[in-house]
Design a protein around this motif. Structure first.
Motif, PDB file in Angstrom:
ATOM      1  N   THR A 103       0.844  -1.152   0.038  1.00  0.00           N
ATOM      2  CA  THR A 103       0.013  -0.124  -0.192  1.00  0.00           C
ATOM      3  C   THR A 103       0.833   1.279   0.112  1.00  0.00           C
ATOM      4  N   ALA A 104       1.929   1.402   0.745  1.00  0.00           N
ATOM      5  CA  ALA A 104       2.593   2.348   1.154  1.00  0.00           C
ATOM      6  C   ALA A 104       3.261   2.804  -0.519  1.00  0.00           C
ATOM      7  N   ASP A 105       3.877   1.642  -1.207  1.00  0.00           N
ATOM      8  CA  ASP A 105       4.376   1.741  -2.345  1.00  0.00           C
ATOM      9  C   ASP A 105       3.198   2.289  -3.438  1.00  0.00           C
ATOM     10  N   ALA A 106       2.222   1.753  -3.287  1.00  0.00           N
ATOM     11  CA  ALA A 106       1.155   2.195  -4.402  1.00  0.00           C
ATOM     12  C   ALA A 106       0.904   3.872  -4.170  1.00  0.00           C
ATOM     13  N   PHE A 107       0.800   4.234  -3.100  1.00  0.00           N
ATOM     14  CA  PHE A 107       0.761   5.545  -2.724  1.00  0.00           C
ATOM     15  C   PHE A 107       1.840   6.511  -3.213  1.00  0.00           C
ATOM     16  N   THR A 108       2.930   5.995  -3.276  1.00  0.00           N
ATOM     17  CA  THR A 108       4.197   6.607  -4.001  1.00  0.00           C
ATOM     18  C   THR A 108       4.072   6.680  -5.479  1.00  0.00           C
ATOM     19  N   LEU A 109       3.590   5.671  -5.919  1.00  0.00           N
ATOM     20  CA  LEU A 109       3.383   5.514  -7.390  1.00  0.00           C
ATOM     21  C   LEU A 109       2.207   6.444  -8.006  1.00  0.00           C
ATOM     22  N   TYR A 110       1.002   6.170  -6.992  1.00  0.00           N
ATOM     23  CA  TYR A 110      -0.077   7.119  -7.424  1.00  0.00           C
ATOM     24  C   TYR A 110       0.476   8.866  -7.421  1.00  0.00           C
TER      25      TYR A 110
ATOM     26  N   SER B 167      -1.489  13.566 -20.730  1.00  0.00           N
ATOM     27  CA  SER B 167      -1.052  12.378 -21.519  1.00  0.00           C
ATOM     28  C   SER B 167      -0.876  11.056 -20.736  1.00  0.00           C
ATOM     29  N   LEU B 168      -1.770  10.285 -20.593  1.00  0.00           N
ATOM     30  CA  LEU B 168      -1.269   9.019 -19.785  1.00  0.00           C
ATOM     31  C   LEU B 168      -0.451   8.236 -20.396  1.00  0.00           C
ATOM     32  N   MET B 169      -0.046   8.126 -21.847  1.00  0.00           N
ATOM     33  CA  MET B 169       0.926   7.200 -22.350  1.00  0.00           C
ATOM     34  C   MET B 169       2.292   7.779 -21.921  1.00  0.00           C
ATOM     35  N   ARG B 170       2.431   9.032 -22.253  1.00  0.00           N
ATOM     36  CA  ARG B 170       3.470   9.849 -21.942  1.00  0.00           C
ATOM     37  C   ARG B 170       3.873   9.708 -20.541  1.00  0.00           C
ATOM     38  N   ALA B 171       3.013  10.142 -19.596  1.00  0.00           N
ATOM     39  CA  ALA B 171       2.979   9.901 -18.101  1.00  0.00           C
ATOM     40  C   ALA B 171       3.500   8.460 -17.801  1.00  0.00           C
ATOM     41  N   ALA B 172       2.822   7.509 -18.258  1.00  0.00           N
ATOM     42  CA  ALA B 172       3.338   6.081 -17.983  1.00  0.00           C
ATOM     43  C   ALA B 172       4.656   5.892 -18.274  1.00  0.00           C
ATOM     44  N   VAL B 173       5.185   6.048 -19.631  1.00  0.00           N
ATOM     45  CA  VAL B 173       6.567   5.860 -19.985  1.00  0.00           C
ATOM     46  C   VAL B 173       7.492   6.320 -19.001  1.00  0.00           C
ATOM     47  N   GLU B 174       7.198   7.785 -18.736  1.00  0.00           N
ATOM     48  CA  GLU B 174       8.118   8.526 -17.689  1.00  0.00           C
ATOM     49  C   GLU B 174       8.262   7.742 -16.268  1.00  0.00           C
ATOM     50  N   LEU B 175       7.123   7.478 -16.041  1.00  0.00           N
ATOM     51  CA  LEU B 175       6.855   6.759 -14.526  1.00  0.00           C
ATOM     52  C   LEU B 175       7.725   5.570 -14.606  1.00  0.00           C
ATOM     53  N   ALA B 176       7.517   4.847 -15.533  1.00  0.00           N
ATOM     54  CA  ALA B 176       8.258   3.417 -16.064  1.00  0.00           C
ATOM     55  C   ALA B 176       9.661   3.495 -15.749  1.00  0.00           C
ATOM     56  N   LYS B 177      10.203   4.658 -16.612  1.00  0.00           N
ATOM     57  CA  LYS B 177      11.662   4.815 -16.439  1.00  0.00           C
ATOM     58  C   LYS B 177      12.158   5.269 -15.037  1.00  0.00           C
ATOM     59  N   ASP B 178      11.656   6.184 -14.565  1.00  0.00           N
ATOM     60  CA  ASP B 178      11.898   6.451 -12.939  1.00  0.00           C
ATOM     61  C   ASP B 178      11.828   5.249 -12.088  1.00  0.00           C
ATOM     62  N   TRP B 179      10.703   4.516 -12.312  1.00  0.00           N
ATOM     63  CA  TRP B 179      10.705   3.510 -11.509  1.00  0.00           C
ATOM     64  C   TRP B 179      11.733   2.305 -11.533  1.00  0.00           C
TER      65      TRP B 179
ATOM     66  N   ARG C 153      13.061  -0.289  -5.428  1.00  0.00           N
ATOM     67  CA  ARG C 153      12.451  -1.233  -4.396  1.00  0.00           C
ATOM     68  C   ARG C 153      11.047  -1.496  -4.290  1.00  0.00           C
ATOM     69  N   LEU C 154      10.021  -0.670  -4.922  1.00  0.00           N
ATOM     70  CA  LEU C 154       8.891  -0.635  -4.775  1.00  0.00           C
ATOM     71  C   LEU C 154       8.245  -1.941  -5.179  1.00  0.00           C
ATOM     72  N   GLU C 155       7.313  -2.711  -4.444  1.00  0.00           N
ATOM     73  CA  GLU C 155       6.827  -3.805  -4.589  1.00  0.00           C
ATOM     74  C   GLU C 155       5.034  -3.639  -5.142  1.00  0.00           C
ATOM     75  N   ALA C 156       4.912  -3.270  -6.274  1.00  0.00           N
ATOM     76  CA  ALA C 156       3.492  -3.077  -6.848  1.00  0.00           C
ATOM     77  C   ALA C 156       3.441  -3.150  -8.253  1.00  0.00           C
ATOM     78  N   MET C 157       2.231  -3.274  -8.570  1.00  0.00           N
ATOM     79  CA  MET C 157       1.965  -3.349 -10.252  1.00  0.00           C
ATOM     80  C   MET C 157       0.716  -2.222 -10.200  1.00  0.00           C
ATOM     81  N   MET C 158       0.761  -1.546 -11.194  1.00  0.00           N
ATOM     82  CA  MET C 158      -0.412  -0.753 -11.329  1.00  0.00           C
ATOM     83  C   MET C 158      -0.944  -0.767 -12.805  1.00  0.00           C
ATOM     84  N   ILE C 159      -2.230  -0.699 -12.884  1.00  0.00           N
ATOM     85  CA  ILE C 159      -3.018  -0.459 -14.194  1.00  0.00           C
ATOM     86  C   ILE C 159      -3.447   1.084 -13.984  1.00  0.00           C
TER      87      ILE C 159
END
Length: 183
Positions: free
Chosen positions: A56-63, A76-88, A96-102
């Motif tokens: 849960t804590a990891d998910a809040f960080t990702l949100y 732009s969801l696609m652009r934001a998602a790609v940039e988040l995935a790069k950072d992640w 170290r975050l243990e989560a998956m997101m849709i």
């Protein structure tokens, strides 16, 4: 320390709608410790729906990070998602975050993971979590063999997953958007 297991998150894009459903169960080992957790939420002016499986804590960080990226890239969801995935994938703390997101919006249904994946669904169905495979299989069959709308498919598929997966319950949070017209 026992590992927390929980969750089924399902996104269904069907008949002009996109729906995300998540169960409310959180388990610690063999014990259910919460029945009504909220694992599905809206971001960016209610135009993006997200759901998580994992810590849960990891998910809040990702949100928070996804919300920042959505603001940075004008929704732009696609652009934001790609940039988040790069950072992640590359950030020492995020790695170290243990989560998956849709994450879904009117155009895209995306699965994001810590290994840098941004996967767009071919079928319009995505699922994560301990009951994800059950929910995805049920939703696929329901779309192919019924006249149900997206919300009814998601609810019925989650009900099926809850009847099979001990880490999933039928206390659902369901959010819906209109899908962008195809073509």
């Amino acid at each position: 320390m026992q590992r927390i297991r929980s969750t089924t998150i399902l996104a269904v894009r069907h008949k002009g709608e996109v729906v995300m459903a998540g169960d409310g169960q959180v388990s610690l080992g063999q014990t259910v410790i919460k029945h009504q957790a909220r694992k599905v939420r809206r971001l960016h002016h209610d135009k993006v729906i997200t759901g998580f499986a994992g810590s849960t804590a990891d998910a809040f960080t990702l949100y928070d990070r996804l919300e920042q990226k959505l603001e940075q890239f004008n929704g732009s969801l696609m652009r934001a998602a790609v940039e988040l995935a790069k950072d992640w994938r590359t950030d020492k703390m995020l790695r170290r975050l243990e989560a998956m997101m849709i994450a879904v919006d009117s155009k895209y249904s995306l699965l994001l993971s810590g290994s840098g994946d941004v996967i767009e669904s071919d079928s319009g169905i995505l699922a994560v979590g301990s009951g994800g495979a059950f929910a995805q299989a049920a939703a696929t069959a329901l779309i192919a063999h019924s006249a149900l709308d997206a919300e009814a498919v998601a609810r019925e598929a989650m009900k099926i997953a809850a009847s099979i997966c001990v880490y999933t319950n039928d206390n659902l949070i369901v959010e819906k958007l209109l899908a962008a017209p195809q073509g």
